[in-house]
Design a protein around this motif. Structure first.
Motif, PDB file in Angstrom:
ATOM      1  N   ALA A  63       0.813  -1.278  -0.256  1.00 42.12           N
ATOM      2  CA  ALA A  63       0.034   0.090   0.116  1.00 42.12           C
ATOM      3  C   ALA A  63       0.587   1.190   0.076  1.00 42.12           C
ATOM      4  O   ALA A  63       0.509   2.390  -0.581  1.00 42.12           O
ATOM      5  N   ALA A  64       1.873   1.187   0.753  1.00 51.86           N
ATOM      6  CA  ALA A  64       2.927   2.414   0.671  1.00 51.86           C
ATOM      7  C   ALA A  64       3.326   2.574  -0.622  1.00 51.86           C
ATOM      8  O   ALA A  64       3.570   3.756  -1.191  1.00 51.86           O
ATOM      9  N   SER A 109      13.252   3.437   0.742  1.00 57.55           N
ATOM     10  CA  SER A 109      13.849   3.827   2.030  1.00 57.55           C
ATOM     11  C   SER A 109      12.850   4.294   3.010  1.00 57.55           C
ATOM     12  O   SER A 109      12.968   4.122   4.069  1.00 57.55           O
ATOM     13  N   ARG A 110      12.003   5.173   2.428  1.00 52.69           N
ATOM     14  CA  ARG A 110      10.777   5.869   3.220  1.00 52.69           C
ATOM     15  C   ARG A 110       9.854   4.620   3.652  1.00 52.69           C
ATOM     16  O   ARG A 110       9.276   4.678   4.855  1.00 52.69           O
ATOM     17  N   THR A 111       9.554   3.578   2.695  1.00 52.54           N
ATOM     18  CA  THR A 111       8.717   2.585   3.474  1.00 52.54           C
ATOM     19  C   THR A 111       9.417   1.916   4.506  1.00 52.54           C
ATOM     20  O   THR A 111       8.895   1.156   5.505  1.00 52.54           O
ATOM     21  N   PHE A 112      10.778   1.566   4.516  1.00 49.85           N
ATOM     22  CA  PHE A 112      11.462   1.004   5.311  1.00 49.85           C
ATOM     23  C   PHE A 112      11.585   1.625   6.711  1.00 49.85           C
ATOM     24  O   PHE A 112      11.327   1.087   7.702  1.00 49.85           O
ATOM     25  N   PHE A 113      11.931   2.844   6.794  1.00 50.00           N
ATOM     26  CA  PHE A 113      12.098   3.542   7.891  1.00 50.00           C
ATOM     27  C   PHE A 113      11.170   4.209   8.494  1.00 50.00           C
ATOM     28  O   PHE A 113      10.882   4.220   9.745  1.00 50.00           O
ATOM     29  N   LEU A 123      10.034  -0.528   9.909  1.00 49.92           N
ATOM     30  CA  LEU A 123      11.040  -0.356  10.956  1.00 49.92           C
ATOM     31  C   LEU A 123      10.129  -0.290  12.155  1.00 49.92           C
ATOM     32  O   LEU A 123      10.590  -0.968  13.077  1.00 49.92           O
ATOM     33  N   PRO A 124       9.202   0.761  12.339  1.00 45.82           N
ATOM     34  CA  PRO A 124       8.578   0.806  13.401  1.00 45.82           C
ATOM     35  C   PRO A 124       7.852  -0.512  13.675  1.00 45.82           C
ATOM     36  O   PRO A 124       7.456  -0.959  14.857  1.00 45.82           O
TER      37      PRO A 124
END
Length: 307
Positions: free
Chosen positions: A201-202, A210-214, A218-219
């Motif tokens: 979805a992201a 990188s934005r999807t991961f961090f 990651l949360p």
């Protein structure tokens, strides 16, 4: 002619209302004795194990507040008075403050680097299929089985040639390399249990990898990060062999090296109370970290099984 006797009608058939007295007595429930012996045995083993673990810790804490004469005359009795000067003497005269600061810098830097690099590598290995994925994953697993004793001599020359011998940042890099195999192995299995629909979805909304991961993945992996972080913290805080070989500068010793030095020097002086005070100083951060994050550690270990 053979006749058959008809049974008397039940009270319900005659229009009467059944009561508890009219019903037949219920059979007594069978006592469940299955597993009772096993439970008693397992609880007994746990109690014995708890005593074996807790008693030395309590004895060390109690001894750190005694004077040297009481340690040998009545080692199992409570201290007659709390000698806080043992702690101050170990903290200042035995340079435990410097060793403690060096340990915090090394373990803090290596722990952050291990979690950041390990989580990124584990995420890629768990979420993306590319040639050599399995090979790289098994290389990390092979690093877990490689004895550190065999790498000490070549590691010393590599660190020396890089100009990182007897430096804090050099020890941080070695700790990161030492902890990465287990971190990647642990987090790879954890990232595989996370739902892929949220990441998809992201991507649909235009988020980069990188934005999807961090910001998303990651949360979501916080329980796993806390669990592997605690394990790495315990291993790096108690590490003695690597700093002994790679960190021979007296001003940059870590806590484990300082405790050994304190045991040798104070042993000749007879300052056993200061030695126990320094030992308790080294144990307290580890105990505090595990007590504070105990629930998160259990959640991280069982998250994959409950998926």
């Amino acid at each position: 002619m053979k006749t058959t006797e008809t049974p008397a009608p039940l009270p319900a058939e005659s229009g009467a209302v059944l009561t508890k007295e009219d019903l037949p007595p219920a059979a007594p429930p069978k006592e469940k004795k299955e597993g009772t012996v096993l439970n008693v045995f397992s609880h007994g083993v746990l109690v014995i194990w708890a005593i074996m673990v807790v008693m030395p810790l309590l004895w060390a804490v109690m001894t750190s507040f005694k004077d040297d004469r009481s340690i040998f005359s009545s080692p199992w009795s409570l201290p007659d008075s709390l000698h806080f000067d043992n702690w101050s003497r170990a903290w200042t005269q035995a340079n435990m403050s410097d060793y403690f600061l060096n340990t915090v810098l090394v373990v803090g830097g290596s722990l952050i680097g291990t979690l950041v690099l390990g989580s990124m590598a584990a995420y890629v290995l768990a979420r993306f299929d590319f040639p050599g994925n399995r090979f790289i994953y098994y290389l990390f697993i092979g690093g877990m089985s490689f004895p550190i004793m065999l790498a000490l001599v070549p590691l010393f020359y590599v660190v020396n040639n890089m100009g990182l011998l007897n430096t804090i940042h050099g020890l941080i890099l070695v700790y990161i390399a030492y902890s990465l195999p287990f971190t990647v192995f642990f987090l790879t299995a954890f990232f595989r249990t996370l739902p892929t629909s949220i990441a998809e979805a992201a991507f649909v909304d235009g988020a980069s990898h990188s934005r999807t991961f961090f910001q998303i993945m990651l949360p979501m992996a916080k329980p796993g990060l806390i669990s592997v972080g605690i394990f790495n913290f315990l291993g790096q805080w108690n590490q003695y062999m690597l700093p002994t070989v790679l960190n021979t500068d007296p001003d940059k010793r870590v806590l484990t090296q300082g405790l050994v030095q304190l045991a040798v020097s104070q042993g000749y002086k007879g300052d056993w109370s200061g030695l126990f005070a320094g030992l308790v100083m080294a144990m307290l951060p580890v105990l505090a970290a595990y007590i504070i994050f105990q629930r998160q550690v259990v959640q991280g270990l069982t998250a994959g099984a409950l998926k």
